[in-house]
Design a protein around this motif. Sequence first.
Motif, mmCIF file in Angstrom:
data_model
loop_
_atom_site.group_PDB
_atom_site.id
_atom_site.type_symbol
_atom_site.label_atom_id
_atom_site.label_comp_id
_atom_site.label_asym_id
_atom_site.label_seq_id
_atom_site.Cartn_x
_atom_site.Cartn_y
_atom_site.Cartn_z
ATOM 1 N N TYR A 173 -8.931 3.591 -9.269
ATOM 2 C CA TYR A 173 -7.589 4.102 -8.983
ATOM 3 C C TYR A 173 -6.611 2.949 -8.758
ATOM 4 O O TYR A 173 -5.491 2.952 -9.282
ATOM 5 C CB TYR A 173 -7.641 5.004 -7.750
ATOM 6 N N TYR A 174 -7.048 1.968 -7.993
ATOM 7 C CA TYR A 174 -6.200 0.808 -7.700
ATOM 8 C C TYR A 174 -5.889 0.030 -8.976
ATOM 9 O O TYR A 174 -4.746 -0.375 -9.220
ATOM 10 C CB TYR A 174 -6.905 -0.094 -6.688
ATOM 11 N N PHE B 215 -11.967 4.400 -5.780
ATOM 12 C CA PHE B 215 -10.741 3.765 -5.289
ATOM 13 C C PHE B 215 -10.406 2.516 -6.091
ATOM 14 O O PHE B 215 -9.230 2.255 -6.385
ATOM 15 C CB PHE B 215 -10.886 3.409 -3.809
ATOM 16 N N ILE C 288 -6.638 10.188 -6.332
ATOM 17 C CA ILE C 288 -7.713 9.262 -5.975
ATOM 18 C C ILE C 288 -9.062 9.973 -5.923
ATOM 19 O O ILE C 288 -10.102 9.400 -6.255
ATOM 20 C CB ILE C 288 -7.402 8.572 -4.623
#
Length: 258
Positions: free
Chosen positions: A232-233, A229, A164
């Motif tokens: 990344y998600y 994030f 992350i």
Amino acid sequence: MSDQPGDGDVRLRLKVRQCVYGIAMVYIVLAIGLIILPGLFKRYSLVPDVVATYCFFVIGLASLCTYVNVTWLRRKFPFNWIVSCCSAACLALGTVSILSSQRAAHVLLVSLEILVMMALLLLVGSFLLADCPTIAYLFLTWFIFVVFSCVLMAAVCVHVPDLIYSYEVATHFVLWQVMCPLIVFQAQVISGYWENLPPILDMPLCSTMLLLDFLACYIFLDSADEVGFEFYYAGQTSNQKFLARSLKSQWDMFVDSK
């Protein structure tokens, strides 16, 4: 000894650069101080403030657009400086209003990154290869910067322990890859490389635009962890499948409703 041909242009370019970058630095230092200020009064919930954000940005951008499009205002001293300072102040206050309270160390660290990168790109844009078209030099430097930064980004991300955080690091590199041609182009205009004289009468405007670059970069980098994030998600296989199912479900509902 008499001056060689072109010495006057060189001195003019140097003078304009010094003035533009000096004024921009004053604007930026004051903006950094304003960003730090709300964090010193933690007892009071000063920011973020939606109403203040809209007011400051609308006033700042409206005055800046008026200033840019009204030629006599850009050329008339001291009105050009007054409008420029007012626009810069409103944009800085709008940035302060949209952000949450900032720790001084965080502000200084992010500001240092921005100032170093802006200085590097402005320095690159202040030079021009002999017999090289300005636009070709712009794209050449952009290509070299992107290649070098991608290699450096890959090297850094490999050694980051958590995936992350790799996305957060990549966010920084992507920002500067996007900003590179813009800032180099601004440096070329300030230096008078686009078949123009160095903008000695538009120094307040050039400084304000550099402040705008700084503020935009600061807002983006301040949220780099959140942007990283989200990437990344979105990059997780399970989340992609869930998103695909959701989109398919929404599409089926849309088709059935017809």
